[in-house]
Design a protein around this motif. Structure first.
Motif, PDB file in Angstrom:
ATOM      1  N   GLN A 100       0.820  -1.202   0.000  1.00 49.32           N
ATOM      2  CA  GLN A 100       0.000   0.000   0.000  1.00 49.32           C
ATOM      3  C   GLN A 100       0.857   1.255   0.000  1.00 49.32           C
ATOM      4  N   LYS A 101       2.143   1.107  -0.193  1.00 51.33           N
ATOM      5  CA  LYS A 101       3.002   2.272  -0.285  1.00 51.33           C
ATOM      6  C   LYS A 101       2.475   3.200  -1.376  1.00 51.33           C
ATOM      7  N   SER A 102       2.602   4.482  -1.146  1.00 53.83           N
ATOM      8  CA  SER A 102       2.031   5.429  -2.091  1.00 53.83           C
ATOM      9  C   SER A 102       2.798   5.443  -3.416  1.00 53.83           C
ATOM     10  N   TYR A 103       4.079   5.123  -3.355  1.00 53.60           N
ATOM     11  CA  TYR A 103       4.909   5.206  -4.565  1.00 53.60           C
ATOM     12  C   TYR A 103       5.980   4.126  -4.513  1.00 53.60           C
ATOM     13  N   VAL A 104       6.115   3.361  -5.593  1.00 53.97           N
ATOM     14  CA  VAL A 104       7.154   2.338  -5.620  1.00 53.97           C
ATOM     15  C   VAL A 104       8.305   2.714  -6.541  1.00 53.97           C
ATOM     16  N   GLY A 105       8.039   3.539  -7.527  1.00 56.90           N
ATOM     17  CA  GLY A 105       9.075   4.019  -8.427  1.00 56.90           C
ATOM     18  C   GLY A 105       9.902   2.902  -9.018  1.00 56.90           C
ATOM     19  N   SER A 106      11.205   3.053  -8.922  1.00 55.44           N
ATOM     20  CA  SER A 106      12.114   2.088  -9.530  1.00 55.44           C
ATOM     21  C   SER A 106      12.284   0.822  -8.690  1.00 55.44           C
ATOM     22  N   THR A 107      11.611   0.759  -7.568  1.00 56.37           N
ATOM     23  CA  THR A 107      11.736  -0.425  -6.708  1.00 56.37           C
ATOM     24  C   THR A 107      10.635  -1.441  -6.969  1.00 56.37           C
ATOM     25  N   TYR A 108       9.925  -1.311  -8.054  1.00 56.81           N
ATOM     26  CA  TYR A 108       8.789  -2.189  -8.338  1.00 56.81           C
ATOM     27  C   TYR A 108       9.196  -3.649  -8.420  1.00 56.81           C
ATOM     28  N   ASP A 109      10.463  -3.914  -8.717  1.00 53.06           N
ATOM     29  CA  ASP A 109      10.904  -5.288  -8.898  1.00 53.06           C
ATOM     30  C   ASP A 109      11.652  -5.849  -7.686  1.00 53.06           C
ATOM     31  N   LYS A 110      11.611  -5.144  -6.576  1.00 53.88           N
ATOM     32  CA  LYS A 110      12.321  -5.585  -5.368  1.00 53.88           C
ATOM     33  C   LYS A 110      11.360  -6.290  -4.416  1.00 53.88           C
ATOM     34  N   GLU A 111      11.776  -7.431  -3.900  1.00 58.79           N
ATOM     35  CA  GLU A 111      10.946  -8.142  -2.933  1.00 58.79           C
ATOM     36  C   GLU A 111      10.639  -7.276  -1.721  1.00 58.79           C
ATOM     37  N   SER A 112      11.618  -6.509  -1.297  1.00 61.85           N
ATOM     38  CA  SER A 112      11.470  -5.696  -0.091  1.00 61.85           C
ATOM     39  C   SER A 112      10.424  -4.599  -0.237  1.00 61.85           C
ATOM     40  N   THR A 113      10.008  -4.314  -1.453  1.00 64.33           N
ATOM     41  CA  THR A 113       8.980  -3.293  -1.677  1.00 64.33           C
ATOM     42  C   THR A 113       7.613  -3.765  -1.195  1.00 64.33           C
ATOM     43  N   TYR A 114       7.401  -5.064  -1.210  1.00 67.26           N
ATOM     44  CA  TYR A 114       6.086  -5.637  -0.944  1.00 67.26           C
ATOM     45  C   TYR A 114       6.043  -6.258   0.444  1.00 67.26           C
ATOM     46  N   ASP A 115       4.949  -5.998   1.146  1.00 64.73           N
ATOM     47  CA  ASP A 115       4.861  -6.469   2.522  1.00 64.73           C
ATOM     48  C   ASP A 115       3.723  -7.445   2.760  1.00 64.73           C
ATOM     49  N   ASN A 116       3.067  -7.820   1.704  1.00 62.82           N
ATOM     50  CA  ASN A 116       1.974  -8.782   1.832  1.00 62.82           C
ATOM     51  C   ASN A 116       2.125  -9.809   0.704  1.00 62.82           C
ATOM     52  N   TRP A 117       2.241 -11.070   1.076  1.00 61.67           N
ATOM     53  CA  TRP A 117       2.530 -12.124   0.113  1.00 61.67           C
ATOM     54  C   TRP A 117       1.516 -13.240   0.218  1.00 61.67           C
ATOM     55  N   GLY A 118       1.218 -13.817  -0.941  1.00 64.02           N
ATOM     56  CA  GLY A 118       0.387 -15.003  -0.957  1.00 64.02           C
ATOM     57  C   GLY A 118       1.227 -16.249  -0.736  1.00 64.02           C
ATOM     58  N   GLN A 119       0.554 -17.406  -0.728  1.00 67.22           N
ATOM     59  CA  GLN A 119       1.219 -18.677  -0.481  1.00 67.22           C
ATOM     60  C   GLN A 119       1.855 -19.260  -1.732  1.00 67.22           C
ATOM     61  N   GLY A 120       1.464 -18.775  -2.873  1.00 70.52           N
ATOM     62  CA  GLY A 120       2.057 -19.241  -4.114  1.00 70.52           C
ATOM     63  C   GLY A 120       1.223 -20.303  -4.811  1.00 70.52           C
ATOM     64  N   THR A 121       1.422 -20.402  -6.117  1.00 69.99           N
ATOM     65  CA  THR A 121       0.770 -21.432  -6.907  1.00 69.99           C
ATOM     66  C   THR A 121       1.810 -22.042  -7.853  1.00 69.99           C
ATOM     67  N   GLN A 122       1.810 -23.353  -7.927  1.00 68.48           N
ATOM     68  CA  GLN A 122       2.832 -24.049  -8.711  1.00 68.48           C
ATOM     69  C   GLN A 122       2.466 -24.036 -10.190  1.00 68.48           C
ATOM     70  N   VAL A 123       3.428 -23.688 -10.999  1.00 70.88           N
ATOM     71  CA  VAL A 123       3.288 -23.781 -12.458  1.00 70.88           C
ATOM     72  C   VAL A 123       4.370 -24.731 -12.949  1.00 70.88           C
ATOM     73  N   THR A 124       3.955 -25.778 -13.630  1.00 65.36           N
ATOM     74  CA  THR A 124       4.902 -26.746 -14.173  1.00 65.36           C
ATOM     75  C   THR A 124       4.687 -26.836 -15.681  1.00 65.36           C
ATOM     76  N   VAL A 125       5.755 -26.588 -16.413  1.00 65.01           N
ATOM     77  CA  VAL A 125       5.682 -26.624 -17.867  1.00 65.01           C
ATOM     78  C   VAL A 125       6.402 -27.872 -18.349  1.00 65.01           C
ATOM     79  N   SER A 126       5.693 -28.719 -19.047  1.00 71.35           N
ATOM     80  CA  SER A 126       6.286 -29.957 -19.548  1.00 71.35           C
ATOM     81  C   SER A 126       6.683 -29.773 -21.007  1.00 71.35           C
ATOM     82  N   SER A 127       7.848 -30.304 -21.328  1.00 72.81           N
ATOM     83  CA  SER A 127       8.355 -30.156 -22.700  1.00 72.81           C
ATOM     84  C   SER A 127       8.049 -31.407 -23.520  1.00 72.81           C
TER      85      SER A 127
END
Length: 127
Positions: A100-127
């Motif tokens: 909910q930070k008001s501005y992320v600027g150039s830090t949009y790709d940093k983990e530390s910018t975000y303080d709320n995380w989901g549990q994740g979902t697995q994606v498996t790509v078969s060749s």
């Protein structure tokens, strides 16, 4: 804190498409900047894509640029990540993150910018 729930993962064949969803339960992410990260086995978590709270600004990692689209529907309280032409190297756990930070600027790709995380979902790509 709003709970983030990812969905849409699964087993997909190479060159297939996938749409991941990040929804908020018991709250709203309408005022949040939201991003997707992923973590492959044995690798560090990395940024995939992000969207500003208004949806005006979107960001993509080079490895998905041109074959991915992030969008948000603040009425449905959901952020979507579409990835096309999936490759085996896209296999990973995909995480949704928000701030909910008001501005992320150039830090949009940093983990530390975000303080709320989901549990994740697995994606498996078969060749």
């Amino acid at each position: 804190q709003v709970k983030l729930v990812e969905s849409g993962g699964g087993l997909v064949q190479a060159e297939g498409d996938l749409r991941l969803s990040c929804s908020a339960s018991e709250g709203t992410i309408g005022n949040d900047h939201v991003a997707w990260f992923r973590q492959a086995p044995g690798k560090e978590r990395e940024f995939v894509s992000g969207v500003s709270r208004t949806g005006v600004a979107v960001w993509y990692a080079d490895f998905v640029k041109g074959r991915s689209a992030i969008s948000r529907d603040n009425v449905k309280n959901t952020v979507y990540l579409q990835i096309n032409s999936l490759k085996s190297e896209d296999t990973a756990v995909y995480y949704c993150a928000a701030t909910q930070k008001s501005y992320v600027g150039s830090t949009y790709d940093k983990e530390s910018t975000y303080d709320n995380w989901g549990q994740g979902t697995q994606v498996t790509v078969s060749s």
